[in-house]
Design an enzyme around this catalytic site. Structure first.
Site, mmCIF file in Angstrom:
data_model
loop_
_atom_site.group_PDB
_atom_site.id
_atom_site.type_symbol
_atom_site.label_atom_id
_atom_site.label_comp_id
_atom_site.label_asym_id
_atom_site.label_seq_id
_atom_site.Cartn_x
_atom_site.Cartn_y
_atom_site.Cartn_z
ATOM 1 N N LYS A 196 -22.854 -12.754 -62.431
ATOM 2 C CA LYS A 196 -24.110 -13.002 -61.724
ATOM 3 C C LYS A 196 -24.194 -12.037 -60.555
ATOM 4 O O LYS A 196 -23.329 -12.023 -59.682
ATOM 5 C CB LYS A 196 -24.159 -14.449 -61.228
ATOM 6 C CG LYS A 196 -25.404 -14.731 -60.401
ATOM 7 C CD LYS A 196 -25.574 -16.195 -60.082
ATOM 8 C CE LYS A 196 -26.794 -16.417 -59.224
ATOM 9 N NZ LYS A 196 -27.026 -17.836 -58.939
ATOM 10 N N ARG A 206 -36.119 -18.936 -55.337
ATOM 11 C CA ARG A 206 -35.797 -19.509 -54.018
ATOM 12 C C ARG A 206 -37.048 -20.104 -53.373
ATOM 13 O O ARG A 206 -36.944 -21.056 -52.598
ATOM 14 C CB ARG A 206 -35.127 -18.450 -53.144
ATOM 15 C CG ARG A 206 -33.752 -18.061 -53.705
ATOM 16 C CD ARG A 206 -33.086 -16.945 -52.914
ATOM 17 N NE ARG A 206 -31.875 -16.469 -53.590
ATOM 18 C CZ ARG A 206 -31.172 -15.394 -53.218
ATOM 19 N NH1 ARG A 206 -31.556 -14.707 -52.156
ATOM 20 N NH2 ARG A 206 -30.101 -15.036 -53.886
ATOM 21 N N LYS A 254 -26.556 -12.417 -65.644
ATOM 22 C CA LYS A 254 -27.790 -12.714 -64.927
ATOM 23 C C LYS A 254 -27.974 -11.714 -63.805
ATOM 24 O O LYS A 254 -27.008 -11.443 -63.102
ATOM 25 C CB LYS A 254 -27.659 -14.138 -64.363
ATOM 26 C CG LYS A 254 -28.789 -14.586 -63.491
ATOM 27 C CD LYS A 254 -28.471 -15.940 -62.909
ATOM 28 C CE LYS A 254 -29.620 -16.348 -62.013
ATOM 29 N NZ LYS A 254 -29.360 -17.561 -61.306
#
Ligand code: PBG
Length: 329
Positions: A196, A206, A254
């Protein structure tokens, strides 16, 4: 050798092209991320993610039934909780009656066969917006892992099938696996966010969870001491091999599109399923361009997702999961 071999013969018609097509998307390839909030009848659109919503539990139930009918077989749950419930150690994440725990039960009651995957990280519960516990300007590794293991156990007790630690602490897969084994949850799978990256593509997510690192003195403004530097490739292999050793069943890369070289390299190196997360910023970019009429939404969506699968993904977490399932059907 030309003209004995004319490659265009295999492209002459859609029937021929479909006969030789190597990568085909199916609804079962997809994991649908879902954002859950408290309340009743709540369906709030996320400003930076057009046509994507935060849902209260009653609407989550409806949504999951709809996804199942479209052929989608797994969901990945995230919760947005009230600021008042946030602290430094993520206490609310362990609440047996917390929003995540109720969301898991809601999905399982609505569609028992639906695979329930849960995000395991402290950021939605952290007053500082970090994935672990903060102390003296640092994110504590081992103390955070211990909480993440408790959190995973709590999700397992609530009925989750797969826990998905997205925090990038060292050794957390081992901590989680050990605790789940000790407590008898031997069939709970771990999908590790192994590679990640510290990415600017997480911005809209977010916003969705109100989980960005806070702008306060002595609190790190970004996640670069735990998420990976995007210049690195060897490190992604190292992280992934360690997670597998520690007990991960599925490993993840990711974000998606910018990291398909990593996906292919991992696919060629390991023998466990590889997941890819096409993240919120990737979703937002296409929605924005399509809104302006600059890109053909469905065509670009299919091209990007097919590229992700072609690169080696066994499964794709994507905010387009429902759109693509509808299109395929
Ligand atoms: C947090 C988490 C993030 C995402 C999934 N889990 C954001 C982050 O690391 O800051 C990003 C997903 C997305 O952008 O769609 N542990």
């Amino acid at each position: 050798m030309y003209p004995l071999r004319r490659n265009r013969r295999l492209r002459t018609s859609e029937s021929m092209r479909s006969l030789v097509r190597e990568t085909i998307l199916s609804p079962k390839d997809f994991i649908a991320p879902l954002f859950v909030v408290e309340g009743k009848g709540v369906k709030e659109e996320i400003a930076s993610m057009p046509n994507y919503y935060r849902l209260s539990l009653d609407l989550l139930e409806k949504e999951v039934k709809e996804l199942w009918k479209l052929g989608l077989k797994s969901v990945l749950l995230f919760v947005k909780i009230d600021d008042k419930l946030k602290d430094n150690t993520g206490k609310e994440a362990l609440n047996p009656d917390g929003l995540m725990q109720r969301a898991i039960k809601t999905v399982k009651n609505a569609v028992p066969e639906m695979l329930v995957m849960t995000d395991v990280a402290l950021d939605p519960f952290s007053m500082y917006g970090h994935d672990g516990i903060v102390s003296e300007g640092k994110i504590l590794n081992d103390d955070s892992s211990a909480v993440l293991a408790e959190m995973s156990l709590s999700h397992a007790k609530a009925g989750a099938d797969v826990v998905a630690p997205s925090d990038m602490m060292d050794g957390r897969i081992f901590e989680i696996r050990t605790l789940l084994e000790d407590e008898g949850f031997v069939d709970i799978a771990i999908m590790a966010y192994s590679a990640k990256y510290a990415s600017a593509f997480y911005g809209p997510f977010r916003d969705a969870l109100d989980s960005a690192p806070v702008d306060v003195k002595n609190i790190p403004k970004d996640k670069r001491t735990y998420q990976m530097d995007y210049g690195n490739r060897d490190e992604a292999i190292k992280e992934t091999l360690m997670d597998i050793e520690e007990g991960a069943d599925i490993v993840m890369v990711k974000p998606g599109l910018c990291y398909l070289d990593i996906v292919r390299e991992i696919k060629n190196t390991v023998n466990v399923p590889v997941a890819v997360y096409q993240v919120s910023g990737e979703y937002a970019m296409l929605k924005a361009a399509a809104e302006r009429g600059w890109l053909d939404h469905d065509a670009v969506m299919m091209e990007q997702l097919t590229a992700i699968k072609r690169s080696g993904a066994s499964m794709i977490a994507s905010y387009f999961a429902k759109d693509v399932a509808k299109l395929i059907n």
